[in-house]
Write a protein that holds these residues in place. Structure first.
Motif, PDB file in Angstrom:
ATOM      1  N   ILE A  29       0.827  -1.482   0.093  1.00 21.73           N
ATOM      2  CA  ILE A  29       0.110   0.082   0.013  1.00 21.73           C
ATOM      3  C   ILE A  29       0.824   1.108  -0.029  1.00 21.73           C
ATOM      4  CG2 ILE A  29      -1.715   1.353   1.497  1.00 21.73           C
ATOM      5  CD1 ILE A  29      -2.881  -1.083   2.250  1.00 21.73           C
ATOM      6  N   ALA A  30       2.060   1.374   0.894  1.00 17.54           N
ATOM      7  CA  ALA A  30       2.799   2.380   0.957  1.00 17.54           C
ATOM      8  C   ALA A  30       3.413   2.697  -0.483  1.00 17.54           C
ATOM      9  CB  ALA A  30       3.840   2.089   2.108  1.00 17.54           C
ATOM     10  N   ALA A  31       3.960   1.579  -1.058  1.00 16.46           N
ATOM     11  CA  ALA A  31       4.585   1.596  -2.414  1.00 16.46           C
ATOM     12  C   ALA A  31       3.865   2.223  -3.599  1.00 16.46           C
ATOM     13  CB  ALA A  31       5.013   0.287  -3.107  1.00 16.46           C
ATOM     14  N   VAL A  32       2.519   1.523  -3.644  1.00 15.77           N
ATOM     15  CA  VAL A  32       1.554   2.149  -4.590  1.00 15.77           C
ATOM     16  C   VAL A  32       1.142   3.698  -4.360  1.00 15.77           C
ATOM     17  CG1 VAL A  32      -1.020   1.929  -5.582  1.00 15.77           C
ATOM     18  CG2 VAL A  32       0.488  -0.069  -4.993  1.00 15.77           C
ATOM     19  N   THR A  33       0.973   4.000  -3.019  1.00 14.78           N
ATOM     20  CA  THR A  33       0.813   5.391  -2.678  1.00 14.78           C
ATOM     21  C   THR A  33       1.904   6.318  -3.083  1.00 14.78           C
ATOM     22  OG1 THR A  33      -0.594   4.425  -0.801  1.00 14.78           O
ATOM     23  CG2 THR A  33      -0.028   7.015  -0.830  1.00 14.78           C
ATOM     24  N   SER A  34       3.124   5.969  -2.851  1.00 13.55           N
ATOM     25  CA  SER A  34       4.481   6.651  -3.191  1.00 13.55           C
ATOM     26  C   SER A  34       4.461   6.888  -4.626  1.00 13.55           C
ATOM     27  CB  SER A  34       5.629   6.017  -2.686  1.00 13.55           C
ATOM     28  OG  SER A  34       5.563   5.960  -1.430  1.00 13.55           O
ATOM     29  N   VAL A  35       3.883   5.811  -5.375  1.00 15.07           N
ATOM     30  CA  VAL A  35       4.060   6.073  -6.921  1.00 15.07           C
ATOM     31  C   VAL A  35       2.953   7.156  -7.375  1.00 15.07           C
ATOM     32  CG1 VAL A  35       3.461   4.555  -9.007  1.00 15.07           C
ATOM     33  CG2 VAL A  35       4.816   3.828  -7.328  1.00 15.07           C
ATOM     34  N   VAL A  36       1.832   6.785  -6.781  1.00 12.57           N
ATOM     35  CA  VAL A  36       0.609   7.758  -7.144  1.00 12.57           C
ATOM     36  C   VAL A  36       1.093   9.212  -6.846  1.00 12.57           C
ATOM     37  CG1 VAL A  36      -1.704   8.166  -6.826  1.00 12.57           C
ATOM     38  CG2 VAL A  36      -1.248   5.894  -6.978  1.00 12.57           C
ATOM     39  N   VAL A  37       1.546   9.307  -5.698  1.00  8.51           N
ATOM     40  CA  VAL A  37       1.852  10.855  -5.209  1.00  8.51           C
ATOM     41  C   VAL A  37       3.113  11.240  -6.107  1.00  8.51           C
ATOM     42  CG1 VAL A  37       2.889  12.198  -3.467  1.00  8.51           C
ATOM     43  CG2 VAL A  37       1.247  10.406  -2.917  1.00  8.51           C
ATOM     44  N   LEU A  38       3.995  10.522  -6.412  1.00  6.53           N
ATOM     45  CA  LEU A  38       5.322  10.877  -6.977  1.00  6.53           C
ATOM     46  C   LEU A  38       5.135  11.181  -8.324  1.00  6.53           C
ATOM     47  CD1 LEU A  38       8.201   9.087  -5.340  1.00  6.53           C
ATOM     48  CD2 LEU A  38       7.232  11.336  -4.944  1.00  6.53           C
ATOM     49  N   LEU A  39       4.339  10.460  -9.149  1.00  5.72           N
ATOM     50  CA  LEU A  39       3.888  10.778 -10.400  1.00  5.72           C
ATOM     51  C   LEU A  39       2.566  11.137 -10.829  1.00  5.72           C
ATOM     52  CD1 LEU A  39       5.362   6.997 -11.702  1.00  5.72           C
ATOM     53  CD2 LEU A  39       6.675   9.177 -11.781  1.00  5.72           C
ATOM     54  N   GLY A  40       1.483  10.784 -10.006  1.00  4.51           N
ATOM     55  CA  GLY A  40       0.074  11.287 -10.501  1.00  4.51           C
ATOM     56  C   GLY A  40      -0.178  12.653 -10.102  1.00  4.51           C
ATOM     57  N   VAL A  41       0.603  13.220  -9.041  1.00  4.24           N
ATOM     58  CA  VAL A  41       0.276  14.575  -8.826  1.00  4.24           C
ATOM     59  C   VAL A  41       0.897  15.503  -9.858  1.00  4.24           C
ATOM     60  CG1 VAL A  41       0.649  16.207  -6.953  1.00  4.24           C
ATOM     61  CG2 VAL A  41       0.025  13.873  -6.506  1.00  4.24           C
ATOM     62  N   PRO A  42       2.076  15.348 -10.163  1.00 12.01           N
ATOM     63  CA  PRO A  42       2.625  16.285 -11.289  1.00 12.01           C
ATOM     64  C   PRO A  42       2.072  15.962 -12.892  1.00 12.01           C
ATOM     65  CG  PRO A  42       4.518  15.034 -10.134  1.00 12.01           C
ATOM     66  CD  PRO A  42       3.330  14.414  -9.769  1.00 12.01           C
ATOM     67  N   PHE A  43       1.692  14.744 -12.846  1.00 14.41           N
ATOM     68  CA  PHE A  43       0.905  14.635 -14.310  1.00 14.41           C
ATOM     69  C   PHE A  43      -0.224  15.358 -14.195  1.00 14.41           C
ATOM     70  CE2 PHE A  43      -1.697  12.201 -17.321  1.00 14.41           C
ATOM     71  CZ  PHE A  43      -0.893  12.480 -18.415  1.00 14.41           C
ATOM     72  N   TRP A  44      -1.150  15.246 -13.091  1.00 18.17           N
ATOM     73  CA  TRP A  44      -2.554  15.943 -12.815  1.00 18.17           C
ATOM     74  C   TRP A  44      -2.267  17.464 -12.945  1.00 18.17           C
ATOM     75  CZ3 TRP A  44      -7.583  15.888 -13.415  1.00 18.17           C
ATOM     76  CH2 TRP A  44      -8.242  16.866 -12.778  1.00 18.17           C
ATOM     77  N   LEU A  45      -1.336  17.922 -12.450  1.00 15.89           N
ATOM     78  CA  LEU A  45      -1.062  19.325 -12.285  1.00 15.89           C
ATOM     79  C   LEU A  45      -0.727  19.746 -13.640  1.00 15.89           C
ATOM     80  CD1 LEU A  45      -0.424  21.922 -10.780  1.00 15.89           C
ATOM     81  CD2 LEU A  45       1.914  21.323 -10.650  1.00 15.89           C
ATOM     82  N   ILE A  46       0.055  19.083 -14.565  1.00 12.40           N
ATOM     83  CA  ILE A  46       0.113  19.580 -16.010  1.00 12.40           C
ATOM     84  C   ILE A  46      -1.260  19.320 -16.621  1.00 12.40           C
ATOM     85  CG2 ILE A  46       1.238  18.894 -18.003  1.00 12.40           C
ATOM     86  CD1 ILE A  46       3.625  17.893 -16.497  1.00 12.40           C
ATOM     87  N   ILE A  47      -2.053  18.330 -16.569  1.00 12.81           N
ATOM     88  CA  ILE A  47      -3.269  18.112 -17.326  1.00 12.81           C
ATOM     89  C   ILE A  47      -4.087  19.439 -17.045  1.00 12.81           C
ATOM     90  CG2 ILE A  47      -5.453  16.688 -17.685  1.00 12.81           C
ATOM     91  CD1 ILE A  47      -2.839  15.871 -19.293  1.00 12.81           C
ATOM     92  N   ALA A  48      -4.463  19.622 -15.634  1.00 15.80           N
ATOM     93  CA  ALA A  48      -5.518  20.393 -15.005  1.00 15.80           C
ATOM     94  C   ALA A  48      -5.047  21.714 -15.541  1.00 15.80           C
ATOM     95  CB  ALA A  48      -5.415  20.473 -13.277  1.00 15.80           C
ATOM     96  N   THR A  49      -3.832  22.337 -15.354  1.00 17.65           N
ATOM     97  CA  THR A  49      -3.261  23.729 -15.691  1.00 17.65           C
ATOM     98  C   THR A  49      -3.306  24.065 -17.229  1.00 17.65           C
ATOM     99  OG1 THR A  49      -1.635  23.587 -13.929  1.00 17.65           O
ATOM    100  CG2 THR A  49      -1.510  25.502 -15.361  1.00 17.65           C
TER     101      THR A  49
END
Length: 291
Positions: A29-49
């Motif tokens: 769970i910690a590994a999946v959460t880390s991947v989502v945070v480290l990769l998903g958050v920047p990607f969402w920031l790019i898409i949303a902006t």
């Protein structure tokens, strides 16, 4: 005499499956959460902006846009940002660089892997030292000026070949050692020359590791702005150079929705290639580690 009764054969009861303790679930769970945070958050920031109107994109954040206009922003970038011209400029320096580096690096790796001597061991150490030793930008620019190649695509291709030849040699040499020597010896018995042995026997077997090296080198060259700025800056547009120029000018100044749209479109080709060839990339990375 009566036969002994045959007893029915019953299968042995299966042991109960071990239950995972709550502690055993913490790590995945910690590994999946880390991947989502480290990769998903920047990607969402790019898409949303990139999808926001100008008023909402002045202060980039993770909030979704009130009105999605990604296609409009992308079309504005392609039309007003001279992106098509920069795209062909990137291809002009990337394709020859990758082709030359792969062929020359593979040939050098074949020789270094098949012949063992102290001299070749020293040559191999010098060849892969370029991975950790940064090139001197001032010296490169002065040398290109002396040769008359400053500001030309040929000079930029030469710079990239010198920079990333070490990467190909590092990957391919270990992979060549896993190829049986008997294949080459059989071809030599049939009268094949060394050049024919390499291109017909060895080179086709290097596809997995060459795919890995190709993706890595394309990634480096496609996103390079530092060396391109000093060598061909102002004379030939590549995608990173064009983004740097238009982001510094009045066209994209504080227009974060256009900047992020440019980044998204610029990254899309490599994302598609990586998604298609990820299995080959992994097999190329691990293939040279057999020996």
């Amino acid at each position: 005499m009566s036969a002994a009764p045959v007893l029915p054969v019953t299968a042995a009861p299966r042991p109960p499956a071990p239950r995972r303790s709550p502690r055993g679930l913490v790590q995945p769970i910690a590994a999946v959460t880390s991947v989502v945070v480290l990769l998903g958050v920047p990607f969402w920031l790019i898409i949303a902006t990139a999808s926001k109107p100008h008023a909402e994109a002045l202060d980039p954040d993770l909030s979704p846009p009130s009105h999605w206009q990604l296609l409009h922003n992308v079309s504005t970038v392609v039309e007003d940002g001279r992106m098509l011209k920069a795209f062909f400029g990137s291809l002009l320096v990337m394709v020859p660089s990758v082709a030359i580096v792969l062929v020359l690096g593979s040939m050098a790796s074949w020789v270094l892997a098949r012949r063992t001597s102290r001299l070749l061991a020293a040559v191999y150490a010098i060849a892969i030292s370029g991975i950790v030793l940064p090139p001197a930008v001032v010296t490169i620019v002065l040398l290109l000026r002396q040769l008359g190649l400053a500001g030309t695509p040929v000079g930029m291709v030469g710079v990239y070949c010198g920079m990333y030849l070490s990467t190909v040699i590092f990957f391919v040499t270990g992979f060549v050692r896993t190829i049986p020597v008997e294949l080459e010896e059989a071809a030599r018995v049939d009268g094949a020359s060394p050049v024919r042995v390499f291109f017909q026997i060895v080179f086709p077997l290097l596809r997995p590791v060459l795919a890995t090296a190709t993706i890595l080198i394309c990634l480096y060259i496609w996103n390079d702005v530092f060396y391109a700025l000093f060598v061909i800056g102002g004379r030939l547009d590549t995608l990173p150079l064009n983004l740097y120029q238009v982001a510094s000018s009045g066209l994209y100044l504080q227009n974060w929705e256009l900047i992020f749209s440019y980044i998204l479109v610029m990254s899309l080709p490599l994302l598609i290639v990586f998604a298609v060839a990820q299995r080959r990339i992994i097999s190329g990375v691990t293939g040279g580690a057999v020996k």
